[in-house]
Write a protein that holds these residues in place. Structure first.
Motif, PDB file in Angstrom:
ATOM      1  N   MET A   1      35.317   2.628 -29.718  1.00 30.69           N
ATOM      2  CA  MET A   1      35.408   2.509 -30.769  1.00 30.69           C
ATOM      3  C   MET A   1      35.572   0.773 -31.943  1.00 30.69           C
ATOM      4  SD  MET A   1      36.642   3.483 -34.760  1.00 30.69           S
ATOM      5  CE  MET A   1      37.521   2.362 -34.676  1.00 30.69           C
ATOM      6  N   LEU A   2      34.143   0.574 -31.523  1.00 35.62           N
ATOM      7  CA  LEU A   2      33.638  -0.695 -32.665  1.00 35.62           C
ATOM      8  C   LEU A   2      34.121  -0.797 -33.930  1.00 35.62           C
ATOM      9  CD1 LEU A   2      30.382  -2.143 -30.621  1.00 35.62           C
ATOM     10  CD2 LEU A   2      33.089  -3.093 -30.033  1.00 35.62           C
ATOM     11  N   VAL A   3      34.174  -2.033 -34.738  1.00 40.06           N
ATOM     12  CA  VAL A   3      34.122  -2.015 -35.985  1.00 40.06           C
ATOM     13  C   VAL A   3      33.660  -3.126 -36.717  1.00 40.06           C
ATOM     14  CG1 VAL A   3      36.409  -2.536 -38.351  1.00 40.06           C
ATOM     15  CG2 VAL A   3      36.447  -0.941 -35.605  1.00 40.06           C
ATOM     16  N   ASP A   4      32.794  -2.610 -37.722  1.00 41.77           N
ATOM     17  CA  ASP A   4      32.002  -4.116 -38.689  1.00 41.77           C
ATOM     18  C   ASP A   4      32.808  -4.131 -39.479  1.00 41.77           C
ATOM     19  OD1 ASP A   4      29.897  -5.299 -39.528  1.00 41.77           O
ATOM     20  OD2 ASP A   4      28.328  -4.763 -39.183  1.00 41.77           O
ATOM     21  N   THR A   5      33.562  -5.633 -39.435  1.00 40.06           N
ATOM     22  CA  THR A   5      33.909  -6.171 -40.573  1.00 40.06           C
ATOM     23  C   THR A   5      33.002  -6.910 -42.097  1.00 40.06           C
ATOM     24  OG1 THR A   5      34.330  -8.578 -39.499  1.00 40.06           O
ATOM     25  CG2 THR A   5      36.559  -6.572 -39.206  1.00 40.06           C
ATOM     26  N   ALA A  18      20.169   3.407 -45.384  1.00 38.53           N
ATOM     27  CA  ALA A  18      21.509   3.107 -45.620  1.00 38.53           C
ATOM     28  C   ALA A  18      21.437   3.870 -44.641  1.00 38.53           C
ATOM     29  CB  ALA A  18      21.467   2.559 -46.566  1.00 38.53           C
ATOM     30  N   GLU A  19      21.220   5.428 -44.819  1.00 34.81           N
ATOM     31  CA  GLU A  19      21.620   6.516 -44.470  1.00 34.81           C
ATOM     32  C   GLU A  19      21.646   6.480 -43.224  1.00 34.81           C
ATOM     33  OE1 GLU A  19      24.347   8.770 -45.438  1.00 34.81           O
ATOM     34  OE2 GLU A  19      24.265   7.798 -47.625  1.00 34.81           O
ATOM     35  N   ALA A  20      20.325   6.658 -42.948  1.00 35.55           N
ATOM     36  CA  ALA A  20      19.621   6.375 -41.037  1.00 35.55           C
ATOM     37  C   ALA A  20      20.647   5.191 -40.206  1.00 35.55           C
ATOM     38  CB  ALA A  20      18.307   6.367 -41.304  1.00 35.55           C
ATOM     39  N   ALA A  21      20.613   4.350 -40.637  1.00 33.75           N
ATOM     40  CA  ALA A  21      21.447   3.259 -40.639  1.00 33.75           C
ATOM     41  C   ALA A  21      23.046   3.635 -40.605  1.00 33.75           C
ATOM     42  CB  ALA A  21      21.097   2.161 -41.575  1.00 33.75           C
ATOM     43  N   ILE A  22      23.189   4.062 -41.480  1.00 35.47           N
ATOM     44  CA  ILE A  22      24.899   4.253 -41.113  1.00 35.47           C
ATOM     45  C   ILE A  22      25.078   5.396 -39.814  1.00 35.47           C
ATOM     46  CG2 ILE A  22      26.734   5.472 -41.977  1.00 35.47           C
ATOM     47  CD1 ILE A  22      25.660   4.501 -44.185  1.00 35.47           C
ATOM     48  N   GLN A  23      24.133   6.396 -39.290  1.00 30.83           N
ATOM     49  CA  GLN A  23      24.029   7.090 -38.740  1.00 30.83           C
ATOM     50  C   GLN A  23      23.680   6.216 -37.059  1.00 30.83           C
ATOM     51  OE1 GLN A  23      25.157  10.332 -38.301  1.00 30.83           O
ATOM     52  NE2 GLN A  23      25.557   9.783 -36.698  1.00 30.83           N
ATOM     53  N   ARG A  24      23.044   5.754 -37.136  1.00 32.26           N
ATOM     54  CA  ARG A  24      22.779   4.926 -35.936  1.00 32.26           C
ATOM     55  C   ARG A  24      23.372   3.771 -35.129  1.00 32.26           C
ATOM     56  NH1 ARG A  24      17.898   4.237 -38.787  1.00 32.26           N
ATOM     57  NH2 ARG A  24      17.744   2.190 -39.226  1.00 32.26           N
ATOM     58  N   ALA A  25      24.884   3.419 -36.068  1.00 29.65           N
ATOM     59  CA  ALA A  25      26.052   2.864 -36.085  1.00 29.65           C
ATOM     60  C   ALA A  25      26.620   3.616 -35.385  1.00 29.65           C
ATOM     61  CB  ALA A  25      26.299   1.891 -37.192  1.00 29.65           C
ATOM     62  N   ILE A  26      26.974   4.686 -36.421  1.00 30.34           N
ATOM     63  CA  ILE A  26      27.881   5.501 -35.670  1.00 30.34           C
ATOM     64  C   ILE A  26      27.724   5.953 -33.773  1.00 30.34           C
ATOM     65  CG2 ILE A  26      28.844   7.742 -36.200  1.00 30.34           C
ATOM     66  CD1 ILE A  26      28.772   7.600 -38.569  1.00 30.34           C
ATOM     67  N   ASP A  27      25.979   6.586 -33.740  1.00 32.42           N
ATOM     68  CA  ASP A  27      25.796   6.630 -32.105  1.00 32.42           C
ATOM     69  C   ASP A  27      25.960   5.700 -31.544  1.00 32.42           C
ATOM     70  OD1 ASP A  27      25.119   8.732 -33.960  1.00 32.42           O
ATOM     71  OD2 ASP A  27      22.698   8.414 -34.022  1.00 32.42           O
ATOM     72  N   ALA A  28      26.250   4.277 -31.812  1.00 32.22           N
ATOM     73  CA  ALA A  28      26.060   3.293 -31.555  1.00 32.22           C
ATOM     74  C   ALA A  28      27.648   2.597 -30.839  1.00 32.22           C
ATOM     75  CB  ALA A  28      25.562   1.941 -31.859  1.00 32.22           C
ATOM     76  N   GLY A  29      28.481   3.751 -31.426  1.00 32.52           N
ATOM     77  CA  GLY A  29      29.805   2.916 -31.343  1.00 32.52           C
ATOM     78  C   GLY A  29      30.492   2.661 -32.238  1.00 32.52           C
ATOM     79  N   VAL A  30      30.298   2.480 -33.181  1.00 35.27           N
ATOM     80  CA  VAL A  30      29.957   1.625 -34.629  1.00 35.27           C
ATOM     81  C   VAL A  30      30.959   2.436 -35.613  1.00 35.27           C
ATOM     82  CG1 VAL A  30      29.836  -0.253 -36.163  1.00 35.27           C
ATOM     83  CG2 VAL A  30      28.478  -0.437 -34.215  1.00 35.27           C
ATOM     84  N   GLY A  31      32.132   2.799 -35.004  1.00 38.01           N
ATOM     85  CA  GLY A  31      33.135   3.509 -35.822  1.00 38.01           C
ATOM     86  C   GLY A  31      33.908   3.577 -37.367  1.00 38.01           C
ATOM     87  N   ARG A 241      38.331  -3.164 -27.534  1.00 33.24           N
ATOM     88  CA  ARG A 241      40.014  -2.282 -27.697  1.00 33.24           C
ATOM     89  C   ARG A 241      40.459  -3.612 -28.830  1.00 33.24           C
ATOM     90  NH1 ARG A 241      44.287  -3.962 -25.923  1.00 33.24           N
ATOM     91  NH2 ARG A 241      43.488  -5.039 -23.791  1.00 33.24           N
ATOM     92  N   ILE A 242      40.064  -4.589 -28.333  1.00 33.51           N
ATOM     93  CA  ILE A 242      40.885  -6.137 -28.865  1.00 33.51           C
ATOM     94  C   ILE A 242      40.592  -6.048 -30.343  1.00 33.51           C
ATOM     95  CG2 ILE A 242      41.515  -8.003 -28.582  1.00 33.51           C
ATOM     96  CD1 ILE A 242      41.816  -8.710 -25.396  1.00 33.51           C
ATOM     97  N   THR A 243      38.912  -6.574 -30.358  1.00 30.86           N
ATOM     98  CA  THR A 243      38.854  -6.293 -31.948  1.00 30.86           C
ATOM     99  C   THR A 243      38.953  -5.339 -32.648  1.00 30.86           C
ATOM    100  OG1 THR A 243      36.515  -6.057 -31.022  1.00 30.86           O
ATOM    101  CG2 THR A 243      36.905  -8.098 -30.877  1.00 30.86           C
ATOM    102  N   THR A 244      38.998  -3.945 -31.929  1.00 33.20           N
ATOM    103  CA  THR A 244      39.222  -3.004 -33.012  1.00 33.20           C
ATOM    104  C   THR A 244      40.675  -3.366 -33.382  1.00 33.20           C
ATOM    105  OG1 THR A 244      37.465  -1.753 -32.118  1.00 33.20           O
ATOM    106  CG2 THR A 244      39.273  -0.507 -33.242  1.00 33.20           C
ATOM    107  N   GLU A 245      41.552  -3.100 -32.821  1.00 27.85           N
ATOM    108  CA  GLU A 245      42.829  -3.118 -32.746  1.00 27.85           C
ATOM    109  C   GLU A 245      42.989  -4.577 -33.895  1.00 27.85           C
ATOM    110  OE1 GLU A 245      44.751  -4.171 -29.421  1.00 27.85           O
ATOM    111  OE2 GLU A 245      45.165  -1.481 -28.658  1.00 27.85           O
ATOM    112  N   ASN A 246      42.658  -5.681 -33.993  1.00 22.16           N
ATOM    113  CA  ASN A 246      42.613  -6.887 -34.731  1.00 22.16           C
ATOM    114  C   ASN A 246      41.817  -6.555 -35.949  1.00 22.16           C
ATOM    115  OD1 ASN A 246      43.163  -8.584 -32.990  1.00 22.16           O
ATOM    116  ND2 ASN A 246      41.048  -9.170 -32.251  1.00 22.16           N
TER     117      ASN A 246
END
Length: 253
Positions: A1-5, A18-31, A241-246
């Motif tokens: 999982m990635l985090v968009d900060t 927005a709603e579709a963009a949120i789902q696209r992000a989730i599908d791309a692994g941005v949790g 892993r590292i950037t998500t932990e950060n």
């Protein structure tokens, strides 16, 4: 999982989708995605979207420097001080790109919001354009606050990063600019420690290559992560892993 900060689903450019963009992000692994606050005119839309996606979208609270005027800043700051349930104070900072008419007010607003972050034990999200010297002076004056946070859309030199960290604990937000052909950011990033690197899109702005010039969105974050992994000599899995932990550590999400 990635985090968009740092993202803005409520921005007029992204809001219709927005709603579709949120789902696209989730599908791309941005949790997880963190929405940066701007001012009272856009904040209700931010919260409306954010509350529909608990555990996925998180909110900041802050008065953006470009929204500061001599007439409005006290009212706007009162609004920020009344907000709870946020993961950071931001996006706040200094922006002289369009002129220095409200330089004095921007500095006062920044200092007060840094104090607010310290009082609430929250990290800070810093927006900065054409004002590094003044920002570092304020950081130095506020070093007793033991500030922590990230320098959003970082574009400074390694020396700027190093000086900022004399006065607090500052990570850097790395976005689409790192993928630009003529950007010097990748060279700077080589020297920045892994524990201080965060990923962001600043959607809908600053889309990474090959989408440069298009509307940005959080689903493009893997493109940024791949470039960061390349620059730092990591696998994609290690970078994730590292950037998500950060991000999870800094924002407590």
């Amino acid at each position: 999982m990635l985090v968009d900060t740092h993202t803005h689903f409520y921005d007029e450019w992204l809001l219709p989708d927005a709603e579709a963009a949120i789902q696209r992000a989730i599908d791309a692994g941005v949790g997880k995605m963190i929405q940066a606050d701007v001012d009272s005119t856009e904040r209700p839309r931010m919260w409306e979207i954010g509350l529909r996606h608990p555990g996925v979208l998180f909110q900041m609270a802050g008065l953006y420097p470009g929204s500061v005027t001599a007439d409005n800043w006290r009212y706007e700051l009162d609004q920020v001080q009344g907000i709870t349930g946020v993961v950071a104070i931001g996006e706040i900072g200094l922006d002289y790109h369009e002129g220095r008419e409200f330089e004095k007010e921007q500095k006062e607003v920044l200092r007060l919001q840094l104090e607010l972050a310290a009082q609430r034990n929250l990290p800070v999200n810093i927006h900065l354009r054409d004002a590094w010297e003044d920002l570092l002076t304020i950081f130095k004056d506020c070093r007793h606050l033991n500030l922590r946070g990230n320098l959003h859309c970082f574009s400074g030199s390694y020396e700027v990063y190093e000086e900022a960290n004399r006065y607090g604990d500052w990570s850097v937000g790395i976005g689409g600019v790192v993928t630009f052909k003529n950007s010097k950011l990748a060279t700077t990033l080589e020297r920045i420690p892994l524990h201080h690197i965060l990923l962001e899109t600043d959607a809908p702005y600053l889309a990474p290559v090959p989408h440069r010039g298009e509307r940005n969105e959080s689903s493009f974050l893997p493109l940024i992560a791949q470039k960061v992994a390349e620059v730092k000599g990591l696998t994609m899995e290690e970078c994730e892993r590292i950037t998500t932990e950060n991000a999870e550590r800094l924002f407590n999400i």
